[in-house]
Motif scaffolding. Structure first.
Motif, PDB file in Angstrom:
ATOM      1  N   ALA A 123      42.318  59.005  44.012  1.00  0.00           N
ATOM      2  CA  ALA A 123      41.792  58.527  45.291  1.00  0.00           C
ATOM      3  C   ALA A 123      40.535  57.677  45.142  1.00  0.00           C
ATOM      4  N   VAL A 124      39.920  57.693  43.958  1.00  0.00           N
ATOM      5  CA  VAL A 124      38.685  56.923  43.783  1.00  0.00           C
ATOM      6  C   VAL A 124      38.822  55.928  42.616  1.00  0.00           C
ATOM      7  N   LEU A 125      39.054  56.438  41.421  1.00  0.00           N
ATOM      8  CA  LEU A 125      39.058  55.570  40.243  1.00  0.00           C
ATOM      9  C   LEU A 125      40.220  54.582  40.227  1.00  0.00           C
ATOM     10  N   TYR A 126      41.424  55.049  40.488  1.00  0.00           N
ATOM     11  CA  TYR A 126      42.589  54.155  40.466  1.00  0.00           C
ATOM     12  C   TYR A 126      42.464  53.048  41.518  1.00  0.00           C
ATOM     13  N   PRO A 127      42.167  53.354  42.791  1.00  0.00           N
ATOM     14  CA  PRO A 127      41.982  52.264  43.766  1.00  0.00           C
ATOM     15  C   PRO A 127      40.856  51.293  43.383  1.00  0.00           C
ATOM     16  N   ALA A 128      39.781  51.809  42.808  1.00  0.00           N
ATOM     17  CA  ALA A 128      38.686  50.939  42.379  1.00  0.00           C
ATOM     18  C   ALA A 128      39.152  50.012  41.253  1.00  0.00           C
ATOM     19  N   LEU A 129      39.949  50.532  40.327  1.00  0.00           N
ATOM     20  CA  LEU A 129      40.484  49.712  39.242  1.00  0.00           C
ATOM     21  C   LEU A 129      41.404  48.619  39.793  1.00  0.00           C
ATOM     22  N   ILE A 130      42.295  48.969  40.704  1.00  0.00           N
ATOM     23  CA  ILE A 130      43.221  48.006  41.288  1.00  0.00           C
ATOM     24  C   ILE A 130      42.447  46.926  42.055  1.00  0.00           C
ATOM     25  N   ALA A 131      41.429  47.308  42.807  1.00  0.00           N
ATOM     26  CA  ALA A 131      40.600  46.337  43.532  1.00  0.00           C
ATOM     27  C   ALA A 131      39.901  45.389  42.566  1.00  0.00           C
ATOM     28  N   ALA A 132      39.403  45.914  41.445  1.00  0.00           N
ATOM     29  CA  ALA A 132      38.726  45.076  40.446  1.00  0.00           C
ATOM     30  C   ALA A 132      39.699  44.097  39.803  1.00  0.00           C
ATOM     31  N   VAL A 133      40.906  44.559  39.491  1.00  0.00           N
ATOM     32  CA  VAL A 133      41.910  43.683  38.897  1.00  0.00           C
ATOM     33  C   VAL A 133      42.306  42.588  39.888  1.00  0.00           C
ATOM     34  N   SER A 134      42.457  42.935  41.159  1.00  0.00           N
ATOM     35  CA  SER A 134      42.848  41.934  42.159  1.00  0.00           C
ATOM     36  C   SER A 134      41.788  40.853  42.322  1.00  0.00           C
ATOM     37  N   LYS A 135      40.531  41.200  42.129  1.00  0.00           N
ATOM     38  CA  LYS A 135      39.457  40.207  42.232  1.00  0.00           C
ATOM     39  C   LYS A 135      39.533  39.186  41.103  1.00  0.00           C
ATOM     40  N   ALA A 136      40.148  39.563  39.996  1.00  0.00           N
ATOM     41  CA  ALA A 136      40.302  38.639  38.870  1.00  0.00           C
ATOM     42  C   ALA A 136      41.550  37.769  39.015  1.00  0.00           C
ATOM     43  N   ALA A 137      42.441  38.123  39.936  1.00  0.00           N
ATOM     44  CA  ALA A 137      43.683  37.387  40.134  1.00  0.00           C
ATOM     45  C   ALA A 137      43.426  36.132  40.971  1.00  0.00           C
ATOM     46  N   PRO A 138      44.345  35.147  40.901  1.00  0.00           N
ATOM     47  CA  PRO A 138      44.201  33.968  41.760  1.00  0.00           C
ATOM     48  C   PRO A 138      44.161  34.392  43.230  1.00  0.00           C
ATOM     49  N   GLY A 139      43.233  33.850  43.985  1.00  0.00           N
ATOM     50  CA  GLY A 139      43.081  34.218  45.386  1.00  0.00           C
ATOM     51  C   GLY A 139      42.192  35.425  45.593  1.00  0.00           C
ATOM     52  N   GLN A 140      41.702  36.019  44.525  1.00  0.00           N
ATOM     53  CA  GLN A 140      40.821  37.184  44.557  1.00  0.00           C
ATOM     54  C   GLN A 140      41.390  38.325  45.414  1.00  0.00           C
ATOM     55  N   GLY A 141      42.691  38.536  45.331  1.00  0.00           N
ATOM     56  CA  GLY A 141      43.325  39.647  46.024  1.00  0.00           C
ATOM     57  C   GLY A 141      43.658  39.364  47.474  1.00  0.00           C
ATOM     58  N   LYS A 142      43.385  38.158  47.940  1.00  0.00           N
ATOM     59  CA  LYS A 142      43.653  37.807  49.336  1.00  0.00           C
ATOM     60  C   LYS A 142      44.899  36.940  49.469  1.00  0.00           C
ATOM     61  N   GLY A 143      45.565  36.690  48.378  1.00  0.00           N
ATOM     62  CA  GLY A 143      46.740  35.834  48.389  1.00  0.00           C
ATOM     63  C   GLY A 143      46.363  34.414  48.024  1.00  0.00           C
ATOM     64  N   GLU A 144      47.326  33.672  47.491  1.00  0.00           N
ATOM     65  CA  GLU A 144      47.077  32.289  47.110  1.00  0.00           C
ATOM     66  C   GLU A 144      47.383  31.392  48.297  1.00  0.00           C
ATOM     67  N   THR A 145      46.355  30.701  48.771  1.00  0.00           N
ATOM     68  CA  THR A 145      46.526  29.837  49.931  1.00  0.00           C
ATOM     69  C   THR A 145      46.806  28.401  49.502  1.00  0.00           C
ATOM     70  N   VAL A 146      47.438  27.659  50.396  1.00  0.00           N
ATOM     71  CA  VAL A 146      47.657  26.235  50.207  1.00  0.00           C
ATOM     72  C   VAL A 146      46.816  25.538  51.262  1.00  0.00           C
ATOM     73  N   SER A 147      45.961  24.618  50.823  1.00  0.00           N
ATOM     74  CA  SER A 147      45.046  23.929  51.743  1.00  0.00           C
ATOM     75  C   SER A 147      45.326  22.436  51.741  1.00  0.00           C
ATOM     76  N   VAL A 148      45.104  21.839  52.908  1.00  0.00           N
ATOM     77  CA  VAL A 148      45.185  20.399  53.064  1.00  0.00           C
ATOM     78  C   VAL A 148      43.903  19.960  53.749  1.00  0.00           C
ATOM     79  N   ASN A 149      43.160  19.083  53.095  1.00  0.00           N
ATOM     80  CA  ASN A 149      41.874  18.608  53.617  1.00  0.00           C
ATOM     81  C   ASN A 149      40.940  19.763  53.955  1.00  0.00           C
ATOM     82  N   GLY A 150      40.913  20.779  53.116  1.00  0.00           N
ATOM     83  CA  GLY A 150      40.021  21.916  53.309  1.00  0.00           C
ATOM     84  C   GLY A 150      40.497  22.934  54.329  1.00  0.00           C
ATOM     85  N   LYS A 151      41.642  22.697  54.952  1.00  0.00           N
ATOM     86  CA  LYS A 151      42.183  23.621  55.961  1.00  0.00           C
ATOM     87  C   LYS A 151      43.381  24.366  55.373  1.00  0.00           C
ATOM     88  N   VAL A 152      43.359  25.694  55.480  1.00  0.00           N
ATOM     89  CA  VAL A 152      44.468  26.509  54.973  1.00  0.00           C
ATOM     90  C   VAL A 152      45.685  26.295  55.868  1.00  0.00           C
TER      91      VAL A 152
END
Length: 187
Positions: free
Chosen positions: A20-49
C-alpha cells in the motif's frame, strides 16, 4: 494459538507497508520517468494539445482518415468492448450500418475490400491505430475532398507507418491522430 497471532500481525503490517505504500510509490516514480511523465503521451499542434497518442478518437469528416470504431464512444474512463458475439443480431446490425456508412463515404470501394478493423470495435474501444491497408483504402476519398494527389497521400501513410519491432514483433500500424495532424500540415 498465541504464538501465531503476533507473527500474523507483523506479516500483515509488513505487507500493508509494501503493497500500500512502497509499491505504489515505486510505480509512481517509474511513471515519472516514462514519456508524458505518467499523464499519457499527448499530441500538440501549435502548443495546443489535440489528443492523446495512445487513445483513439472519432474522426467523422471526409477530409480525415477515420479510425477504428469504438464500443464505448471513445470514453477512456469506460474502456471496453461490446461483449456481443459475432452471431448476435444487434452486433450484426451495427457492423452492417458501419459498412453501409463506409461505402457511402468511399464510393468505388467494394464491401469485401473493407478491412474488418474499420467496421468492428476493438476490445478496449480505444484503439488509436489502423493497419496500413485500412488507411490506404481511405486515400481516394481524402484526395478528392482535399484536392491532393493520391500518391502524396500514400506517401504520407507510408511515412507514418510504424514497422514491427526488429521486423518481427507485431504488425505494421498507423497512428490515426498523428496521421491526421500531418495531413492538416500538407499544402
Amino acid at each position: 494459538m498465541k504464538k501465531y497471532i503476533w507473527p500474523s500481525i507483523k506479516l500483515t503490517l509488513f505487507m500493508v507497508l509494501v503493497l500500500a505504500v512502497l509499491y505504489p510509490a515505486l510505480i509512481a516514480a517509474v511513471s515519472k520517468a516514462a514519456p508524458g511523465q505518467g499523464k499519457g503521451e499527448t499530441v500538440s499542434v501549435n502548443g495546443k494539445v489535440v489528443g492523446y497518442e495512445n487513445v483513439g478518437q472519432r474522426f467523422t469528416e471526409d477530409k480525415y482518415f477515420n479510425g477504428r470504431p469504438s464500443a464505448v464512444n471513445y470514453n477512456a474512463a469506460g474502456s471496453g468492448g461490446s461483449n456481443k458475439a459475432a452471431s448476435n443480431p444487434d452486433y450484426q446490425k451495427t457492423v452492417q450500418e458501419r459498412i453501409d456508412t463506409f461505402l457511402a463515404h468511399n464510393p468505388g470501394v467494394k464491401k469485401e475490400d473493407i478491412p474488418a478493423e474499420l467496421v468492428t470495435a476493438s476490445g478496449s474501444g480505444l484503439d488509436p491505430d489502423l493497419s496500413p491497408a485500412a488507411a490506404l483504402i481511405q486515400v481516394r476519398r481524402i484526395a478528392a475532398v482535399r484536392h491532393l494527389s493520391e500518391t502524396k497521400l500514400m506517401t504520407l501513410v507510408s511515412d507514418h507507418t510504424e514497422r514491427p519491432l526488429m521486423g518481427i514483433a507485431g504488425p505494421s500500424k498507423v497512428n490515426v491522430l498523428k496521421l491526421n495532424v500531418a495531413l492538416d500540415t500538407l499544402k
